[in-house]
Design a protein around this motif. Structure first.
Motif, PDB file in Angstrom:
ATOM      1  N   PRO A  81       0.836  -1.206   0.000  1.00 54.26           N
ATOM      2  CA  PRO A  81       0.000   0.000   0.000  1.00 54.26           C
ATOM      3  C   PRO A  81       0.871   1.257   0.000  1.00 54.26           C
ATOM      4  O   PRO A  81       1.883   1.330   0.677  1.00 54.26           O
ATOM      5  N   GLY A  82       0.474   2.219  -0.801  1.00 56.74           N
ATOM      6  CA  GLY A  82       1.171   3.496  -0.844  1.00 56.74           C
ATOM      7  C   GLY A  82       2.352   3.553  -1.796  1.00 56.74           C
ATOM      8  O   GLY A  82       2.967   4.597  -1.943  1.00 56.74           O
ATOM      9  N   PHE A  83       2.672   2.449  -2.455  1.00 50.59           N
ATOM     10  CA  PHE A  83       3.860   2.468  -3.307  1.00 50.59           C
ATOM     11  C   PHE A  83       3.755   3.482  -4.435  1.00 50.59           C
ATOM     12  O   PHE A  83       4.730   4.157  -4.741  1.00 50.59           O
ATOM     13  N   THR A  84       2.593   3.614  -5.032  1.00 51.26           N
ATOM     14  CA  THR A  84       2.470   4.513  -6.182  1.00 51.26           C
ATOM     15  C   THR A  84       2.772   5.954  -5.821  1.00 51.26           C
ATOM     16  O   THR A  84       3.166   6.735  -6.677  1.00 51.26           O
ATOM     17  N   SER A  85       2.627   6.328  -4.548  1.00 52.52           N
ATOM     18  CA  SER A  85       2.925   7.700  -4.144  1.00 52.52           C
ATOM     19  C   SER A  85       4.263   7.812  -3.409  1.00 52.52           C
ATOM     20  O   SER A  85       4.579   8.860  -2.867  1.00 52.52           O
ATOM     21  N   SER A  86       5.050   6.732  -3.397  1.00 50.74           N
ATOM     22  CA  SER A  86       6.322   6.782  -2.679  1.00 50.74           C
ATOM     23  C   SER A  86       7.329   7.653  -3.425  1.00 50.74           C
ATOM     24  O   SER A  86       7.198   7.913  -4.607  1.00 50.74           O
ATOM     25  N   LYS A  87       8.345   8.095  -2.690  1.00 45.44           N
ATOM     26  CA  LYS A  87       9.377   8.946  -3.280  1.00 45.44           C
ATOM     27  C   LYS A  87      10.746   8.347  -2.978  1.00 45.44           C
ATOM     28  O   LYS A  87      10.849   7.344  -2.285  1.00 45.44           O
ATOM     29  N   ASP A  88      11.766   8.974  -3.478  1.00 45.86           N
ATOM     30  CA  ASP A  88      13.144   8.522  -3.239  1.00 45.86           C
ATOM     31  C   ASP A  88      13.277   7.034  -3.537  1.00 45.86           C
ATOM     32  O   ASP A  88      13.777   6.274  -2.727  1.00 45.86           O
ATOM     33  N   ARG A  89      12.839   6.616  -4.683  1.00 45.97           N
ATOM     34  CA  ARG A  89      12.848   5.192  -5.020  1.00 45.97           C
ATOM     35  C   ARG A  89      14.237   4.693  -5.412  1.00 45.97           C
ATOM     36  O   ARG A  89      15.044   5.420  -5.952  1.00 45.97           O
ATOM     37  N   TYR A  90      14.442   3.421  -5.116  1.00 44.65           N
ATOM     38  CA  TYR A  90      15.647   2.719  -5.517  1.00 44.65           C
ATOM     39  C   TYR A  90      15.203   1.374  -6.065  1.00 44.65           C
ATOM     40  O   TYR A  90      14.301   0.752  -5.504  1.00 44.65           O
ATOM     41  N   GLY A  91      15.821   0.914  -7.131  1.00 44.21           N
ATOM     42  CA  GLY A  91      15.392  -0.357  -7.698  1.00 44.21           C
ATOM     43  C   GLY A  91      16.499  -1.105  -8.402  1.00 44.21           C
ATOM     44  O   GLY A  91      17.558  -0.563  -8.679  1.00 44.21           O
ATOM     45  N   GLU A  92      16.197  -2.349  -8.673  1.00 45.76           N
ATOM     46  CA  GLU A  92      17.100  -3.237  -9.404  1.00 45.76           C
ATOM     47  C   GLU A  92      16.292  -4.053 -10.398  1.00 45.76           C
ATOM     48  O   GLU A  92      15.162  -4.437 -10.118  1.00 45.76           O
ATOM     49  N   ARG A  93      16.914  -4.322 -11.531  1.00 46.14           N
ATOM     50  CA  ARG A  93      16.274  -5.164 -12.542  1.00 46.14           C
ATOM     51  C   ARG A  93      16.268  -6.617 -12.070  1.00 46.14           C
ATOM     52  O   ARG A  93      17.169  -7.055 -11.364  1.00 46.14           O
ATOM     53  N   ILE A  94      15.259  -7.370 -12.482  1.00 47.00           N
ATOM     54  CA  ILE A  94      15.191  -8.808 -12.246  1.00 47.00           C
ATOM     55  C   ILE A  94      15.601  -9.466 -13.557  1.00 47.00           C
ATOM     56  O   ILE A  94      14.952  -9.270 -14.586  1.00 47.00           O
ATOM     57  N   VAL A  95      16.701 -10.224 -13.508  1.00 48.20           N
ATOM     58  CA  VAL A  95      17.253 -10.833 -14.708  1.00 48.20           C
ATOM     59  C   VAL A  95      17.202 -12.355 -14.565  1.00 48.20           C
ATOM     60  O   VAL A  95      17.645 -12.904 -13.557  1.00 48.20           O
ATOM     61  N   VAL A  96      16.651 -13.019 -15.574  1.00 54.09           N
ATOM     62  CA  VAL A  96      16.586 -14.475 -15.616  1.00 54.09           C
ATOM     63  C   VAL A  96      17.160 -14.920 -16.960  1.00 54.09           C
ATOM     64  O   VAL A  96      16.695 -14.468 -18.013  1.00 54.09           O
ATOM     65  N   ASN A  97      18.174 -15.777 -16.919  1.00 56.76           N
ATOM     66  CA  ASN A  97      18.821 -16.257 -18.150  1.00 56.76           C
ATOM     67  C   ASN A  97      19.229 -15.100 -19.066  1.00 56.76           C
ATOM     68  O   ASN A  97      18.930 -15.092 -20.256  1.00 56.76           O
ATOM     69  N   SER A  98      19.872 -14.093 -18.473  1.00 58.97           N
ATOM     70  CA  SER A  98      20.382 -12.912 -19.193  1.00 58.97           C
ATOM     71  C   SER A  98      19.289 -12.033 -19.798  1.00 58.97           C
ATOM     72  O   SER A  98      19.573 -11.156 -20.593  1.00 58.97           O
ATOM     73  N   LYS A  99      18.036 -12.253 -19.447  1.00 58.28           N
ATOM     74  CA  LYS A  99      16.925 -11.451 -19.963  1.00 58.28           C
ATOM     75  C   LYS A  99      16.254 -10.710 -18.816  1.00 58.28           C
ATOM     76  O   LYS A  99      15.924 -11.307 -17.784  1.00 58.28           O
ATOM     77  N   VAL A 100      16.057  -9.400 -18.981  1.00 57.03           N
ATOM     78  CA  VAL A 100      15.365  -8.601 -17.972  1.00 57.03           C
ATOM     79  C   VAL A 100      13.882  -8.949 -18.031  1.00 57.03           C
ATOM     80  O   VAL A 100      13.238  -8.796 -19.073  1.00 57.03           O
ATOM     81  N   VAL A 101      13.353  -9.462 -16.902  1.00 53.89           N
ATOM     82  CA  VAL A 101      11.946  -9.870 -16.860  1.00 53.89           C
ATOM     83  C   VAL A 101      11.123  -9.025 -15.890  1.00 53.89           C
ATOM     84  O   VAL A 101       9.915  -9.205 -15.785  1.00 53.89           O
ATOM     85  N   GLY A 102      11.781  -8.116 -15.192  1.00 52.89           N
ATOM     86  CA  GLY A 102      11.038  -7.300 -14.251  1.00 52.89           C
ATOM     87  C   GLY A 102      11.936  -6.383 -13.462  1.00 52.89           C
ATOM     88  O   GLY A 102      13.090  -6.148 -13.820  1.00 52.89           O
ATOM     89  N   ARG A 103      11.377  -5.895 -12.348  1.00 55.40           N
ATOM     90  CA  ARG A 103      12.083  -4.927 -11.517  1.00 55.40           C
ATOM     91  C   ARG A 103      11.553  -4.985 -10.090  1.00 55.40           C
ATOM     92  O   ARG A 103      10.363  -5.180  -9.869  1.00 55.40           O
ATOM     93  N   LEU A 104      12.454  -4.813  -9.135  1.00 52.97           N
ATOM     94  CA  LEU A 104      12.098  -4.670  -7.725  1.00 52.97           C
ATOM     95  C   LEU A 104      12.439  -3.248  -7.330  1.00 52.97           C
ATOM     96  O   LEU A 104      13.557  -2.782  -7.573  1.00 52.97           O
ATOM     97  N   ASP A 105      11.483  -2.530  -6.754  1.00 51.54           N
ATOM     98  CA  ASP A 105      11.694  -1.148  -6.317  1.00 51.54           C
ATOM     99  C   ASP A 105      11.243  -0.966  -4.881  1.00 51.54           C
ATOM    100  O   ASP A 105      10.277  -1.602  -4.443  1.00 51.54           O
ATOM    101  N   VAL A 106      11.951  -0.109  -4.170  1.00 45.71           N
ATOM    102  CA  VAL A 106      11.533   0.315  -2.841  1.00 45.71           C
ATOM    103  C   VAL A 106      11.520   1.837  -2.827  1.00 45.71           C
ATOM    104  O   VAL A 106      12.266   2.480  -3.572  1.00 45.71           O
TER     105      VAL A 106
END
Length: 125
Positions: A81-106
């Protein structure tokens, strides 16, 4: 881990920096352990497992009540809850078999409490 131990002082009495490092390491390990438990449990739904995991991610941070997180995996998004209005985000790509399939952000929730301390979002170990 952070070398600045000022986060341990507020509300916890006087602590040595080594004690603060242990408190922070323990918090992070507990979060990682809970996530690992979910990964090996027999979940009926992969989506439910991912939502449960993303709900745990803020617990790995210094002020979990002030954090929000999201996983975007292929065409699906799981968030706290509240992620869409969060600020100061940091994230990393999710890579599977050398292919970017998503992202994790905080991100840091936009609350008066968080703003008054002047903290950024990212302070994991």
């Amino acid at each position: 881990m952070r070398k600045d131990s000022s986060f341990c002082m507020a509300g916890h009495g006087e602590r040595r920096p080594a004690d603060c490092d242990l408190v922070e390491a323990n918090r992070i390990l507990k979060c990682q352990y809970k996530i690992a438990q979910i990964a090996v449990e027999d979940w009926r739904s992969f989506d439910r497992a991912l939502q449960t995991i993303i709900n745990l991610v803020p617990q790995g941070f210094e002020c979990p009540a002030e954090m929000a997180a999201a996983i975007q995996l292929n065409d699906k998004v799981f968030q706290t809850p509240g992620f869409t209005s969060s600020k100061d985000r940091y994230g990393e790509r999710i890579v599977v078999n050398s292919k970017v399939v998503g992202r994790l952000d905080v991100g840091c929730l936009a609350t008066d409490k968080a703003s008054s301390r002047g903290r950024g979002a990212y302070s994991p170990g």
